[in-house]
Design a protein around this motif. Structure first.
Motif, PDB file in Angstrom:
ATOM      1  N   THR A 173      -1.764  -5.313  -6.792  1.00 60.53           N
ATOM      2  CA  THR A 173      -1.539  -4.635  -5.524  1.00 60.53           C
ATOM      3  C   THR A 173      -1.793  -5.559  -4.345  1.00 60.53           C
ATOM      4  N   CYS A 174      -2.803  -6.425  -4.475  1.00 55.85           N
ATOM      5  CA  CYS A 174      -3.204  -7.300  -3.369  1.00 55.85           C
ATOM      6  C   CYS A 174      -2.560  -8.681  -3.433  1.00 55.85           C
ATOM      7  N   ILE A 175      -2.426  -9.240  -4.620  1.00 57.28           N
ATOM      8  CA  ILE A 175      -2.054 -10.649  -4.746  1.00 57.28           C
ATOM      9  C   ILE A 175      -0.616 -10.915  -4.328  1.00 57.28           C
ATOM     10  N   THR A 176       0.271  -9.931  -4.450  1.00 56.78           N
ATOM     11  CA  THR A 176       1.695 -10.199  -4.241  1.00 56.78           C
ATOM     12  C   THR A 176       1.996 -10.611  -2.807  1.00 56.78           C
TER      13      THR A 176
ATOM     14  N   MET B 167       0.829  -1.207   0.000  1.00 60.65           N
ATOM     15  CA  MET B 167       0.000   0.000   0.000  1.00 60.65           C
ATOM     16  C   MET B 167       0.864   1.257   0.000  1.00 60.65           C
ATOM     17  N   PHE B 168       1.929   1.253   0.815  1.00 66.77           N
ATOM     18  CA  PHE B 168       2.824   2.411   0.848  1.00 66.77           C
ATOM     19  C   PHE B 168       3.414   2.664  -0.537  1.00 66.77           C
TER      20      PHE B 168
ATOM     21  N   SER C  90      -5.861   0.562   4.835  1.00 64.02           N
ATOM     22  CA  SER C  90      -4.764  -0.242   5.384  1.00 64.02           C
ATOM     23  C   SER C  90      -3.550   0.625   5.689  1.00 64.02           C
ATOM     24  N   GLY C  91      -2.968   0.408   6.867  1.00 65.60           N
ATOM     25  CA  GLY C  91      -1.767   1.124   7.270  1.00 65.60           C
ATOM     26  C   GLY C  91      -2.010   2.532   7.758  1.00 65.60           C
TER      27      GLY C  91
END
Length: 380
Positions: free
Chosen positions: A230-233, A84-85, A139-140
């Motif tokens: 963005t999410c799967i990694t 996310m960052f 998130s974060g």
């Protein structure tokens, strides 16, 4: 990740170690340890997509994917926040130059977090907007220097993204999920703040990958082409972590078992055990998911993201389904021992299961656009 300097490689190694060291505690408490966040902040990840004019790396999707997956093997929540960052910098690169200067001049590694679902309300005023509202699942958020949040809700002005510094928002601890527990995906709250116009950009420009300030391929990709990545990694890394944990468990069981009787001379080879078959099948599924992710990354880095947007979304969603199948098989095969609250396999299992339910990885969202694009290709 191919790092350019020894210091960068060392920083990533340190982040992986910190993520691993605090993974169990983060899962128990539902909060990332500050040391793990600081270790991620010390890597090139937060400035990965920051434009070069501000000292950013302006680097490739391939490099980022490898780094996030490595962290994900140690702790999916840490890797998710690291992603996310990094990826929010890609969105913020759409801001006008003065807005980018506010975020990055002197701080190319500022920690940015996204609120992608339009919410709240915004009122135009002289020089900008008065913004207020609540944004869920950011998130974060508790570690962020800036948030890039979408608003207003339908019925207001044309949707925009607003860059808001941490001094101008608070958050409410509303995230308490069964998996991905330490992503800190809480509710961001803006009571009422003034956001100057140069810290805003039209929602459609970010979603459509239409950048007015940068020609870099990374900054000109529509969200459907990259959203699943963005999410799967982080989840790919977590599935690899689950495979390693299951393999260790199976090896320990074999070592503790009494020796098997020697096969008769000339007879058939002994049948394989069920656990070995489950581990082998799961390893193949995880590898297949990784190959699909590589296809997504290759298309993006080749500048084909716009043309391959729906293919990328379909590949990412199917990769997610493979990861869920893999960890379900590993968990079932490991037996009762893996159910222990502190066992890393069950943590990875919960993380992958919850993470792969994200909207960006839902196959029913990706399928219609993919089929339409496929039909168009067949027609031509």
């Amino acid at each position: 990740m191919t790092m350019t300097t020894t210091d960068e490689r060392t920083a990533l190694d340190a982040a992986v170690r910190a993520a691993a060291e605090h993974a169990g505690e983060a899962d128990r408490t539902g909060r990332l340890d500050g040391a793990a966040v600081a270790a991620v902040a010390a890597t090139p990840l937060p400035r990965h997509f920051t434009p070069a004019r501000w000292g950013g790396a302006e680097s490739t999707f391939h490099e980022l994917t490898g780094a996030v997956a490595r962290i994900g093997e140690a702790c999916a929540s840490t890797a998710w926040c690291a992603a996310m960052f990094a990826y929010t910098g890609r969105f913020a690169a759409h801001l006008p130059i003065d807005g980018q200067r506010d975020l990055w001049d002197g701080t190319p590694g500022a920690l940015l977090v996204p609120g992608l679902v339009p919410a709240g309300s915004a009122e135009e005023t002289e020089g900008g907007f008065l913004l207020r509202g609540r944004w869920r699942y950011v998130s974060g958020v508790e570690f962020a220097d800036w948030a890039l949040i979408a608003g207003p809700a339908p019925g207001g002005i044309e949707p925009r993204f607003f860059a808001v510094p941490s001094a101008d928002f608070t958050f409410e601890r509303t995230w308490d999920a069964v998996g991905m527990r330490a992503t800190g995906s809480h509710t961001l709250i803006v009571d009422e703040v003034f956001v100057p116009a140069h810290r805003t950009v039209l929602f459609k420009e970010v979603m459509g990958g239409l950048n007015q300030t940068s020609q870099a391929p990374q900054h000109n990709v529509p969200l459907p082409a990259v959203g699943g990545l963005t999410c799967i990694t982080a989840l790919l890394g977590a599935a690899r972590g689950a495979l390693a944990a299951a393999t260790r468990t199976a090896a320990a069981k074999r070592a503790a078992a009494p020796p098997a009787a020697a096969p008769r001379t000339g007879g058939p080879p002994p049948a394989g055990d069920a656990a070995s078959l489950d581990i082998a099948t799961s390893a193949a599924r995880i590898e297949a998911a990784g190959l699909l992710v590589d296809r997504v990354v290759s298309a993006l880095d080749a500048g084909e993201g716009r043309a391959r947007a729906f293919e990328n979304a379909n590949r990412a969603s199917y990769a997610a389904s493979l990861l869920v199948e893999a960890v379900n098989t590993l968990m079932r095969s490991a037996g009762t021992a893996a159910q222990d609250r502190g066992d890393p396999l069950q943590r990875c299992w919960r993380d992958v299961t919850v993470g792969c339910s994200h909207a960006a990885l839902r196959p029913e969202r990706a399928a219609p656009g993919f089929v339409e694009a496929l039909a168009e290709r067949v027609r031509t």
